[in-house]
Design a protein around this motif. Sequence first.
Motif, PDB file in Angstrom:
ATOM      1  N   TRP A  28      -3.922  44.132  39.901  1.00 48.94           N
ATOM      2  CA  TRP A  28      -5.035  43.309  40.367  1.00 48.94           C
ATOM      3  C   TRP A  28      -5.855  42.887  39.153  1.00 48.94           C
ATOM      4  CZ3 TRP A  28      -5.707  41.412  45.126  1.00 48.94           C
ATOM      5  CH2 TRP A  28      -6.940  40.826  45.454  1.00 48.94           C
ATOM      6  N   MET A  40       1.050  31.499  56.124  1.00 51.32           N
ATOM      7  CA  MET A  40       0.616  32.870  55.911  1.00 51.32           C
ATOM      8  C   MET A  40       1.584  33.883  56.514  1.00 51.32           C
ATOM      9  SD  MET A  40      -1.962  32.577  54.003  1.00 51.32           S
ATOM     10  CE  MET A  40      -2.251  34.341  53.980  1.00 51.32           C
ATOM     11  N   ALA A  68      -0.790  40.234  52.881  1.00 49.37           N
ATOM     12  CA  ALA A  68      -1.565  39.522  51.863  1.00 49.37           C
ATOM     13  C   ALA A  68      -2.949  40.142  51.705  1.00 49.37           C
ATOM     14  CB  ALA A  68      -1.689  38.045  52.244  1.00 49.37           C
ATOM     15  N   TRP A 104      -6.934  39.733  49.951  1.00 53.96           N
ATOM     16  CA  TRP A 104      -7.916  38.783  49.450  1.00 53.96           C
ATOM     17  C   TRP A 104      -9.206  39.536  49.193  1.00 53.96           C
ATOM     18  CZ3 TRP A 104     -11.647  35.521  52.650  1.00 53.96           C
ATOM     19  CH2 TRP A 104     -12.135  36.246  53.742  1.00 53.96           C
ATOM     20  N   PRO A 107     -10.129  44.598  47.181  1.00 58.56           N
ATOM     21  CA  PRO A 107      -9.094  43.855  47.916  1.00 58.56           C
ATOM     22  C   PRO A 107      -8.958  44.383  49.338  1.00 58.56           C
ATOM     23  CG  PRO A 107      -8.102  45.373  46.330  1.00 58.56           C
ATOM     24  CD  PRO A 107      -9.578  45.382  46.067  1.00 58.56           C
ATOM     25  N   SER A 117      -7.180  43.342  53.534  1.00 59.57           N
ATOM     26  CA  SER A 117      -6.157  42.561  54.236  1.00 59.57           C
ATOM     27  C   SER A 117      -6.709  41.199  54.643  1.00 59.57           C
ATOM     28  CB  SER A 117      -5.693  43.311  55.487  1.00 59.57           C
ATOM     29  OG  SER A 117      -5.126  44.555  55.154  1.00 59.57           O
ATOM     30  N   LEU A 118      -5.888  40.173  54.458  1.00 57.47           N
ATOM     31  CA  LEU A 118      -6.242  38.832  54.902  1.00 57.47           C
ATOM     32  C   LEU A 118      -5.623  38.605  56.272  1.00 57.47           C
ATOM     33  CD1 LEU A 118      -7.468  36.038  54.417  1.00 57.47           C
ATOM     34  CD2 LEU A 118      -5.370  35.398  53.224  1.00 57.47           C
ATOM     35  N   LYS A 135     -11.070  33.395  46.407  1.00 54.02           N
ATOM     36  CA  LYS A 135     -10.934  34.632  47.166  1.00 54.02           C
ATOM     37  C   LYS A 135      -9.474  34.922  47.525  1.00 54.02           C
ATOM     38  CE  LYS A 135     -14.207  34.884  50.330  1.00 54.02           C
ATOM     39  NZ  LYS A 135     -15.072  34.450  51.469  1.00 54.02           N
ATOM     40  N   TYR A 136      -8.665  33.875  47.550  1.00 52.00           N
ATOM     41  CA  TYR A 136      -7.226  34.020  47.794  1.00 52.00           C
ATOM     42  C   TYR A 136      -6.542  32.761  47.281  1.00 52.00           C
ATOM     43  CZ  TYR A 136      -2.729  34.364  50.195  1.00 52.00           C
ATOM     44  OH  TYR A 136      -1.388  34.409  50.481  1.00 52.00           O
ATOM     45  N   LYS A 153      -2.375  31.255  46.855  1.00 48.90           N
ATOM     46  CA  LYS A 153      -0.927  31.460  46.949  1.00 48.90           C
ATOM     47  C   LYS A 153      -0.233  30.114  46.847  1.00 48.90           C
ATOM     48  CE  LYS A 153       2.633  34.187  47.618  1.00 48.90           C
ATOM     49  NZ  LYS A 153       2.923  35.347  46.732  1.00 48.90           N
ATOM     50  N   LEU A 207      -7.596  38.560  42.114  1.00 45.99           N
ATOM     51  CA  LEU A 207      -6.286  38.188  42.638  1.00 45.99           C
ATOM     52  C   LEU A 207      -5.200  39.142  42.152  1.00 45.99           C
ATOM     53  CD1 LEU A 207      -6.454  34.349  41.885  1.00 45.99           C
ATOM     54  CD2 LEU A 207      -6.562  35.370  44.170  1.00 45.99           C
ATOM     55  N   THR A 231      -0.297  36.290  40.554  1.00 42.70           N
ATOM     56  CA  THR A 231      -0.950  35.041  40.943  1.00 42.70           C
ATOM     57  C   THR A 231      -1.918  34.569  39.866  1.00 42.70           C
ATOM     58  OG1 THR A 231      -0.761  35.593  43.282  1.00 42.70           O
ATOM     59  CG2 THR A 231      -2.400  33.938  42.681  1.00 42.70           C
TER      60      THR A 231
END
Length: 291
Positions: A127, A160, A166, A168, A176, A178-179, A221-222, A224, A253, A257
Motif C-alpha cells: 500500500w 467492479m 477491492a 479503497w 484501506p 472494502s469498496l 480514493k480508488y 483501477k 492505493l 496501481t
Amino acid sequence: MLRYVRASVNDQAKVEQFLQGVHDDLSEQVNTYLTQAQGGLYLALEDDVIVGTAVITFPKRHEGYLGSVRMAPPQQDRDLYKEFAAFQLKEAQKAGAHIVRALIKEDDTLWSTVLQEDFGFKNSGQWIVGEFEGFQAPDVPPHDAGPAWAVDKDRVKDFMQQFPGALWVGKDMYVPESLTIEDLENQFEEGGIAVAPQDARLAVDSIAVYRVRNNDAIDIKYFKSQGRYTRELLNYLWIEARAWGVQKMRFGLAGQTAEQMAKALDLPIQNQWVGTVLERQFEAQAYSLSS
C-alpha cells in the motif's frame, strides 16, 4: 504481564506525554480517538504506567482496523506484542468485526511477524500513500474520459464485479477498507466518480473515485485501469483538479496501481509512505485467541 485497557479522556495528559518520545504523529489525533463512541485509543499498562498504545477503528460496521501500535523500547518483545494483539482482536470481535486489517510500515517487522505468524493474518499486498505534483493538464478535456452519471451505474457495477475484494480509502489514506456497491452508490450522489470510456455502449476500462478537499489536493480514493484509458482518465482528473484551483493529486492505493499511475504520468511519487496491508477474516463465533 501487562494490563490492557481502552483509554478515556482522563488519560489524555499521560498519553500525550508517552507519545512525545514514541510516536509524535499520533499526538495530533489523541483527542479525536479518546472521544470516539466505538473503538479509539487503547493502552498497555505496567503498574498504571503507559508502555504501549494502539488504535482500533471501524471503517465499516463489520470491519476493524488496527493502527498506531507502539511499545516503549523495554517492552518491544514478541510475547508482549502478541498479548497486545490478542487484546485488540478481542475488542474488534466484541464490536462485531468479521474482517480485521492492519497497515504495517515496511520496517515494522516485529508487529508484522506477530500478526502473520501468531494470528493468521494474510498479506494483501503493498500500500502506498503519496502525491503527484507538476503535471500539465491538457487544455481540452479528453474525449474518452469524464464524470460518471446515473446512466453509467450498471457499467460501473459490471466493471467492479471483475475485482472482488477491492480496497479503497473512505476517509483516511492510511485506512484501506472494502469498496462496496453501496459505497459507489454514495459516490454517485456526491459526484465523485470518473470513468473511461464514457461511451455507454462500451464496457468500462478505467475508473476513479475521488474528492477535492480543503482546496489543497484532489484525493484519489480508488483507481483501477485495465490499461487502455489510463492516461485519458488521469488527464480528466488533472483538469478537475485545475477547475478547483489545486495543484496536487494525493492518494492511498495498492502499490501496483500507484506505480501504474506514476508511469502513465511520467512523474515521481512524492512524500511516499510504503506499507503492507495485512488482513484476517473470521466468523465472530468461531474466533479464538488461541488460534
